[in-house]
Scaffold this active site. Structure first.
Site, PDB file in Angstrom:
ATOM      1  N   LYS A  53       0.845  -1.203   0.000  1.00 22.33           N
ATOM      2  CA  LYS A  53       0.000   0.000   0.000  1.00 22.33           C
ATOM      3  C   LYS A  53       0.878   1.251   0.000  1.00 22.33           C
ATOM      4  CE  LYS A  53      -3.758  -2.516   2.131  1.00 22.33           C
ATOM      5  NZ  LYS A  53      -4.388  -2.979   3.371  1.00 22.33           N
ATOM      6  N   GLN A  97      -4.434  -1.391   9.620  1.00 22.88           N
ATOM      7  CA  GLN A  97      -4.360  -2.743   9.069  1.00 22.88           C
ATOM      8  C   GLN A  97      -4.965  -3.743  10.059  1.00 22.88           C
ATOM      9  OE1 GLN A  97      -3.146  -3.519   5.872  1.00 22.88           O
ATOM     10  NE2 GLN A  97      -4.019  -5.514   6.351  1.00 22.88           N
ATOM     11  N   ASP A 120     -11.076   2.729   4.075  1.00 24.44           N
ATOM     12  CA  ASP A 120     -11.482   1.315   3.994  1.00 24.44           C
ATOM     13  C   ASP A 120     -13.006   1.197   3.849  1.00 24.44           C
ATOM     14  OD1 ASP A 120      -9.482  -0.580   3.913  1.00 24.44           O
ATOM     15  OD2 ASP A 120      -9.054  -0.474   6.062  1.00 24.44           O
TER      16      ASP A 120
END
Ligand code: NDP
Length: 293
Positions: A53, A97, A120
């Site tokens: 990422k 994460q 997200d």
């Protein structure tokens, strides 16, 4: 025997990333999107995901900020870090994460992220926006599935679509997105009875189960389109091979199109994370959101 088209997620992701990078360049005089990533602990898979990422952010011109935090960090201390990022005007997206250590309540962490920076798309405000088909930040993997389906079929209207899996990350949001595309949805899960029959009736199957090669070729209606979300380690402990939820070899010659694993939904998910960061930056700063569909 059907000729099966293998949907090249890597190629679509490369195209999408080029478009995103162009738009970021376009807005350069006005702003540079910023993405903050947080990794708690040293889970090797999470480390690889985060590294990808960060690298992709750099490649596209997104400014990246990374926090490596110890697995022993308290929930309160992690919440304090998120508060700092929420208040930092250079940061447009915040990604924590998952999974988090057991002593941290993942929902409390997700709920603490500013919904406008929730790239997200897991915050309840964004989940509600998706539910109501309103503007918001939507989860990346389901968006990637919709994108690949629309590239393959152009319209999903009326098609019998089976989503296997009902997680908050994939199955549930994807089912809503498919509904908004006018597909006819069935959602299956671990308690579903006679999954094979449901599979054989479906024009589209999206498998988001987390079991290597679970879906067999004989379960696929000839000509169906298959999106394989699964990312699983091989059952052979000596193999490092990544496997999908669908038995790819058996699907060839039966499905009309299928995403491979690796190289299907995975690369598109990262591309849409970058898109969400650009989108969050535009929405927060009052600029037009570029349309990538
Ligand atoms: P979860 O474990 O959260 O959900 C799995 C779902 O599969 C559950 O709803 C479960 O049902 C259902 N399921 C389990 N066993 C069966 C069965 N025998 N028959 C029917 N349904 C079953 O996983 P995620 O949704 O997070 O992820 C699914 C897969 O996708 C994983 O392999 C994951 O690694 C991958 N993934 C890939 C991404 C990408 O970028 N390509 C991103 C995110 C995930 P129940 O609810 O009843 O337990």
């Amino acid at each position: 025997m059907t000729q099966t088209h293998v949907i090249d997620g890597k190629e679509f992701a490369a195209l999408l990333k080029t478009k995103i990078a162009d738009q970021i360049l376009n807005y350069k005089q006005n702003f540079t999107p910023g993405l903050a990533t947080i990794l708690v602990g040293t889970n090797p898979s999470s480390q690889i995901y985060i590294k990808n990422k960060i690298k992709t952010s750099h490649d596209l011109g997104i400014k990246s900020y990374h926090l490596d935090l110890p697995a022993t960090i308290s929930e309160i201390a992690l919440l304090a870090e998120i508060k700092i990022l929420n208040e930092d005007s250079n940061i447009d997206g915040i990604l924590v994460q998952m999974p988090l250590p057991d002593h941290i309540d993942a929902n409390r962490i997700i709920n603490a992220i500013d919904p406008q920076k929730d790239v997200d798309g897991f915050h309840p405000i964004n989940a509600a926006a998706l539910y109501m088909n309103q503007k918001g930040l939507y989860p990346c993997t389901p968006t990637a599935c919709i994108y690949l389906l629309k590239q393959t079929l152009s319209s999903l209207r009326g098609l019998k679509t089976l989503v296997i899996g009902r997680s908050m990350i994939v199955g549930k949001p994807l089912s809503l997105m498919l509904l908004h595309e006018d597909a006819t949805i069935t959602i299956a899960h671990s308690q579903t009875i006679d999954l094979k029959t449901l599979c054989l009736e479906a024009d589209i199957i999206v498998a988001a189960i987390g079991r290597p090669h679970f879906l067999r070729g004989s379960w696929i209606k000839p000509g169906a389109v298959i999106i394989d979300v699964g990312i699983n380690r091989s059952l052979d402990p000596d193999s490092k091979k990544i496997m999908g939820d669908v038995c790819f070899e058996e699907a060839l010659g039966r499905a009309s199109a299928i995403t491979p694993v690796p190289g299907g939904v995975g690369p598109m998910t990262i591309a849409f994370l970058m898109y969400n960061t650009l989108k969050a930056a535009c929405l927060r700063r009052g600029y037009e959101v570029p349309d990538m569909f």
